[in-house]
Write an enzyme that holds these catalytic residues in place. Structure first.
Site, PDB file in Angstrom:
ATOM      1  N   TYR A  75       0.838  -1.210   0.000  1.00 44.46           N
ATOM      2  CA  TYR A  75       0.000   0.000   0.000  1.00 44.46           C
ATOM      3  C   TYR A  75       0.872   1.259   0.000  1.00 44.46           C
ATOM      4  O   TYR A  75       0.645   2.186  -0.775  1.00 44.46           O
ATOM      5  CB  TYR A  75      -0.930   0.012   1.225  1.00 44.46           C
ATOM      6  CG  TYR A  75      -2.017   1.040   1.054  1.00 44.46           C
ATOM      7  CD1 TYR A  75      -3.205   0.722   0.420  1.00 44.46           C
ATOM      8  CD2 TYR A  75      -1.827   2.362   1.473  1.00 44.46           C
ATOM      9  CE1 TYR A  75      -4.192   1.676   0.218  1.00 44.46           C
ATOM     10  CE2 TYR A  75      -2.798   3.316   1.277  1.00 44.46           C
ATOM     11  CZ  TYR A  75      -3.989   2.967   0.649  1.00 44.46           C
ATOM     12  OH  TYR A  75      -4.943   3.917   0.432  1.00 44.46           O
ATOM     13  N   PHE A 119      -7.867  21.335 -26.094  1.00 51.39           N
ATOM     14  CA  PHE A 119      -8.108  19.899 -26.072  1.00 51.39           C
ATOM     15  C   PHE A 119      -9.355  19.660 -25.234  1.00 51.39           C
ATOM     16  O   PHE A 119      -9.601  20.364 -24.255  1.00 51.39           O
ATOM     17  CB  PHE A 119      -6.910  19.077 -25.556  1.00 51.39           C
ATOM     18  CG  PHE A 119      -7.189  17.613 -25.764  1.00 51.39           C
ATOM     19  CD1 PHE A 119      -7.185  17.081 -27.047  1.00 51.39           C
ATOM     20  CD2 PHE A 119      -7.568  16.782 -24.715  1.00 51.39           C
ATOM     21  CE1 PHE A 119      -7.535  15.758 -27.273  1.00 51.39           C
ATOM     22  CE2 PHE A 119      -7.918  15.452 -24.942  1.00 51.39           C
ATOM     23  CZ  PHE A 119      -7.901  14.943 -26.229  1.00 51.39           C
ATOM     24  N   THR A 120     -10.135  18.663 -25.631  1.00 51.02           N
ATOM     25  CA  THR A 120     -11.485  18.461 -25.066  1.00 51.02           C
ATOM     26  C   THR A 120     -11.487  18.354 -23.539  1.00 51.02           C
ATOM     27  O   THR A 120     -12.214  19.089 -22.864  1.00 51.02           O
ATOM     28  CB  THR A 120     -12.100  17.188 -25.668  1.00 51.02           C
ATOM     29  OG1 THR A 120     -11.192  16.106 -25.463  1.00 51.02           O
ATOM     30  CG2 THR A 120     -12.375  17.351 -27.157  1.00 51.02           C
ATOM     31  N   ASP A 165       1.337  20.371 -21.384  1.00 55.73           N
ATOM     32  CA  ASP A 165       0.669  19.082 -21.585  1.00 55.73           C
ATOM     33  C   ASP A 165       1.667  18.243 -22.370  1.00 55.73           C
ATOM     34  O   ASP A 165       1.900  18.478 -23.560  1.00 55.73           O
ATOM     35  CB  ASP A 165      -0.632  19.286 -22.363  1.00 55.73           C
ATOM     36  CG  ASP A 165      -1.402  17.983 -22.556  1.00 55.73           C
ATOM     37  OD1 ASP A 165      -0.756  16.935 -22.734  1.00 55.73           O
ATOM     38  OD2 ASP A 165      -2.635  18.032 -22.554  1.00 55.73           O
ATOM     39  N   ARG A 168     -12.936  14.789 -35.405  1.00 59.83           N
ATOM     40  CA  ARG A 168     -12.341  15.917 -34.698  1.00 59.83           C
ATOM     41  C   ARG A 168     -12.787  17.187 -35.398  1.00 59.83           C
ATOM     42  O   ARG A 168     -12.052  17.838 -36.112  1.00 59.83           O
ATOM     43  CB  ARG A 168     -10.806  15.844 -34.677  1.00 59.83           C
ATOM     44  CG  ARG A 168     -10.210  14.675 -33.945  1.00 59.83           C
ATOM     45  CD  ARG A 168     -10.122  14.818 -32.436  1.00 59.83           C
ATOM     46  NE  ARG A 168     -11.337  14.572 -31.706  1.00 59.83           N
ATOM     47  CZ  ARG A 168     -11.385  14.420 -30.371  1.00 59.83           C
ATOM     48  NH1 ARG A 168     -10.302  14.486 -29.642  1.00 59.83           N
ATOM     49  NH2 ARG A 168     -12.530  14.214 -29.759  1.00 59.83           N
ATOM     50  N   PHE A 196     -18.947  14.002 -27.934  1.00 61.28           N
ATOM     51  CA  PHE A 196     -18.452  13.129 -29.005  1.00 61.28           C
ATOM     52  C   PHE A 196     -18.279  11.684 -28.538  1.00 61.28           C
ATOM     53  O   PHE A 196     -18.356  10.759 -29.324  1.00 61.28           O
ATOM     54  CB  PHE A 196     -17.112  13.666 -29.533  1.00 61.28           C
ATOM     55  CG  PHE A 196     -16.127  13.901 -28.435  1.00 61.28           C
ATOM     56  CD1 PHE A 196     -15.290  12.894 -28.027  1.00 61.28           C
ATOM     57  CD2 PHE A 196     -16.077  15.128 -27.769  1.00 61.28           C
ATOM     58  CE1 PHE A 196     -14.416  13.079 -26.973  1.00 61.28           C
ATOM     59  CE2 PHE A 196     -15.216  15.318 -26.702  1.00 61.28           C
ATOM     60  CZ  PHE A 196     -14.382  14.297 -26.311  1.00 61.28           C
ATOM     61  N   LYS A 227       0.031   7.772 -23.966  1.00 65.34           N
ATOM     62  CA  LYS A 227       0.514   8.127 -25.311  1.00 65.34           C
ATOM     63  C   LYS A 227       2.013   7.806 -25.407  1.00 65.34           C
ATOM     64  O   LYS A 227       2.390   6.673 -25.632  1.00 65.34           O
ATOM     65  CB  LYS A 227       0.241   9.606 -25.600  1.00 65.34           C
ATOM     66  CG  LYS A 227      -1.226   9.918 -25.928  1.00 65.34           C
ATOM     67  CD  LYS A 227      -2.085  10.052 -24.737  1.00 65.34           C
ATOM     68  CE  LYS A 227      -3.466  10.587 -25.050  1.00 65.34           C
ATOM     69  NZ  LYS A 227      -4.369  10.484 -23.902  1.00 65.34           N
TER      70      LYS A 227
HETATM   71  C1  P61 Z   1      -6.687  10.853 -27.632  1.00 63.52           C
HETATM   72  F1  P61 Z   1     -11.444  11.807 -28.258  1.00 63.52           F
HETATM   73  N1  P61 Z   1      -6.181  12.039 -25.643  1.00 63.52           N
HETATM   74  O1  P61 Z   1      -6.000  11.710 -28.236  1.00 63.52           O
HETATM   75  P1  P61 Z   1      -6.375  10.844 -20.826  1.00 63.52           P
HETATM   76  N2  P61 Z   1      -4.290  15.993 -23.249  1.00 63.52           N
HETATM   77  C2  P61 Z   1      -4.164  15.598 -24.524  1.00 63.52           C
HETATM   78  C3  P61 Z   1      -4.743  14.404 -24.940  1.00 63.52           C
HETATM   79  O2  P61 Z   1      -4.599  14.020 -26.205  1.00 63.52           O
HETATM   80  C4  P61 Z   1      -5.468  13.614 -23.989  1.00 63.52           C
HETATM   81  C5  P61 Z   1      -5.557  14.079 -22.663  1.00 63.52           C
HETATM   82  C6  P61 Z   1      -4.967  15.273 -22.315  1.00 63.52           C
HETATM   83  C7  P61 Z   1      -6.844  11.011 -26.188  1.00 63.52           C
HETATM   84  C8  P61 Z   1      -7.893  10.201 -25.453  1.00 63.52           C
HETATM   85  C9  P61 Z   1      -9.163  10.963 -25.629  1.00 63.52           C
HETATM   86  O3  P61 Z   1     -11.662  14.021 -26.825  1.00 63.52           O
HETATM   87  C10 P61 Z   1     -10.993  12.938 -26.331  1.00 63.52           C
HETATM   88  O4  P61 Z   1      -5.294   9.959 -20.319  1.00 63.52           O
HETATM   89  C11 P61 Z   1      -3.417  16.435 -25.476  1.00 63.52           C
HETATM   90  O5  P61 Z   1      -7.110  10.304 -22.010  1.00 63.52           O
HETATM   91  O6  P61 Z   1      -7.323  11.241 -19.738  1.00 63.52           O
HETATM   92  C12 P61 Z   1      -6.101  12.419 -24.377  1.00 63.52           C
HETATM   93  O7  P61 Z   1      -5.624  12.165 -21.287  1.00 63.52           O
HETATM   94  C13 P61 Z   1      -6.316  13.318 -21.630  1.00 63.52           C
HETATM   95  C14 P61 Z   1      -9.852  10.875 -26.804  1.00 63.52           C
HETATM   96  C15 P61 Z   1      -9.488  11.976 -24.750  1.00 63.52           C
HETATM   97  C16 P61 Z   1     -10.780  11.845 -27.140  1.00 63.52           C
HETATM   98  C17 P61 Z   1     -10.437  12.948 -25.092  1.00 63.52           C
HETATM   99  O8  P61 Z   1      -7.223   9.894 -28.185  1.00 63.52           O
END
Ligand code: P61
Length: 467
Positions: free
Chosen positions: A76, A129-130, A220, A387, A454, A263
């Site tokens: 833990y 970013f979303t 980021d 997108r 989305f 990523k």
């Molecule tokens: C992706 F359709 N990205 O690109 P988490 N910052 C940035 C990202 O690209 C990102 C996160 C923060 C995804 C997954 C995803 O609208 C969407 O680990 C630049 O996914 O929480 C994630 O990181 C968030 C797909 C997220 C989406 C949101 O496919």
């Protein structure tokens, strides 16, 4: 791919485990996309032939990552795995303090939503970013686009379309007042722009400007390693440096970061906040304990942490990055050579189809990118991601749809997963679909979640003929 004595090298790995995939029949694909409400997020992955929905959490891990997972210490508290991960972040990115989370958006929730943003604040960032926008808005703030104008033009071949427009940034600070700008948010390899890098020169200038106003800079970094590779390739003075050296210099121009390890660190799950200020770290670590898990694991099991620790070091390797980005570029070149409209130049993690030019007959009110993503799946079992207007959502004040200039379908290449024959299949299929583009019909939205619509929205064709 990396070059040695002009002979092109192959991928710097061989494949030990494979995951079978198959192409459903056309009628089955038609049924599947209809059942999914014409939203590729709603498809079952078993029904997908080549999955280019995302590069997030979908990479193939290495033997080193899998064997490190066996060494995980699942105690833990005081876990050896936690110390190994924190050391890896310090070595690779240079941040002194690390708060562990389960993924990127949890890091955003804590650092942006709970610590930095107050109601009425403005946060500058390139485009948006979303999930980042969601957490800033949920805390009562407003995200302001300070990307250079070229970022909104899919045809501009500026090599660093991810750059921040310093004039836009400074005029925002003057307009709203420095107290209303809690931090400057800088994304690497900007996702919504088509995966476009930011230059070291621009990072340095953002840092200088921020220092003058005493505003923290938060990166980021989920695709910062890929950005480092593009700096090495494109920016004078960096060709002889390793990507690892470049990344450390990049991160030195920030006060902290949020990271989705899914990523560039090539893992299925993981994330963190990196910080240099001990007080902000203390606040974030306590919030992490309240919301995601105790300080030595955040939202991860130690297996996850071990995989991230190794993945951070593998993800910044020059030969790996050359191979990975070379594959994305291969797909992009095959499409652009054939006249398929894509965002230029091709970025690091994905090729983006330009749905406005692909489907000039379709108004944005009929969701061209959503329609094109659904049509591509129906045509060939390839799954991409919308997108465009669906992803952009609604204006938080007026409630109107935001109509972005970039209306794109992202064909995102998972890391170390597909071969170039898969890329050929994708390119040939897109090309065939392009020849039949006038058959593609638009969509209307019939179910719309309030936030991040989305992910779950559902659609129906505007005519009886589903595309
Ligand atoms: C992706 F359709 N990205 O690109 P988490 N910052 C940035 C990202 O690209 C990102 C996160 C923060 C995804 C997954 C995803 O609208 C969407 O680990 C630049 O996914 O929480 C994630 O990181 C968030 C797909 C997220 C989406 C949101 O496919």
């Amino acid at each position: 791919m990396p070059h040695r004595n002009k002979v092109k090298l192959a991928e710097p790995y061989r494949i030990k485990v494979v995951e079978p995939i198959r192409l459903l029949k056309r009628e089955e694909r038609e049924r599947a996309i209809k059942e999914a409400g014409y939203n590729t997020f709603n498809l079952k992955s078993e029904d997908v032939y080549i999955d280019l929905l995302t590069d997030s959490g979908t990479g193939a891990m290495s033997t080193h990552q899998w064997s490190a997972m066996m060494m995980a210490d699942e105690a833990y508290s005081g876990r050896a795995s936690c110390f190994r991960l924190k050391k890896a972040v310090q070595d690779v990115m240079g941040y002194k303090y690390v708060v562990l989370t389960n993924q990127g958006r949890a890091a955003e929730h804590i650092l942006y939503g709970k610590v930095l943003v107050k109601p009425g604040d403005y946060v500058p960032r390139q485009m948006y970013f979303t999930t980042s926008k969601f957490h800033i808005e949920a805390a009562g703030g407003t995200l302001v686009d300070v990307a250079i104008d070229e970022a909104h033009d899919p045809l501009s071949r500026q090599p660093f379309k991810g750059n921040v427009d310093l004039r836009k940034l400074e005029s925002l600070i003057h307009k709203v007042g420095v107290k209303k700008v809690p931090f400057i948010n800088v994304e690497m390899n900007v996702n919504m722009e088509g995966g476009q890098p930011i230059s070291m020169e621009n990072l340095r200038k953002v840092r200088e400007l921020a220092k003058n106003y005493r505003i923290p800079v938060i990166f980021d970094v989920c695709r910062a390693m890929e950005n480092a590779f593009l700096i090495k390739e494109r920016e004078p003075g960096y060709s002889e440096k390793s990507c690892a050296e470049i990344l450390l210099e990049m991160c030195s121009y920030s006060d902290g970061c949020v990271m989705s390890a899914k990523k560039d660190a090539i893992v299925n799950m993981g994330g963190f906040i990196g910080l240099n200020d001990p007080d902000t770290f203390e606040v974030c670590e306590n919030l992490g304990i309240e919301y995601v898990g105790s300080k030595d694991y955040g939202g991860m099991s130690s297996r996850d942490m071990e995989a991230v620790a190794v993945g951070l070091r593998e993800g910044i390797d020059d030969d790996y990055l050359a191979s990975r980005i070379g594959q994305v570029r291969y797909l992009g070149e095959r499409l652009s050579e054939s006249g398929v409209p894509i965002v230029e130049p091709v970025g690091a993690h994905a090729v983006y189809l330009d749905a406005k030019r692909f489907l000039p007959h379709m108004p944005q009110s009929q969701f061209p990118a959503q329609s094109l993503a659904a049509a591509l799946y129906t045509h060939s079992g390839v799954r991409g991601m919308e997108r465009g207007v669906v992803s952009a959502g609604r204006d938080k004040d007026t409630g109107e749809n935001i109509n972005p200039n970039l209306e794109l379908v992202r064909l995102t290449v998972p890391r170390r997963v597909y071969t170039n024959l898969h890329m050929d299949f994708v390119a040939d299929s897109v090309l065939q679909l392009y020849e039949e583009r006038d058959q593609i019909r638009g969509l209307k939205m019939v179910y719309e979640p309030k936030h991040l619509r989305f992910f779950k929205a559902r659609f129906e064709p505007v005519t009886n003929a589903p595309s």
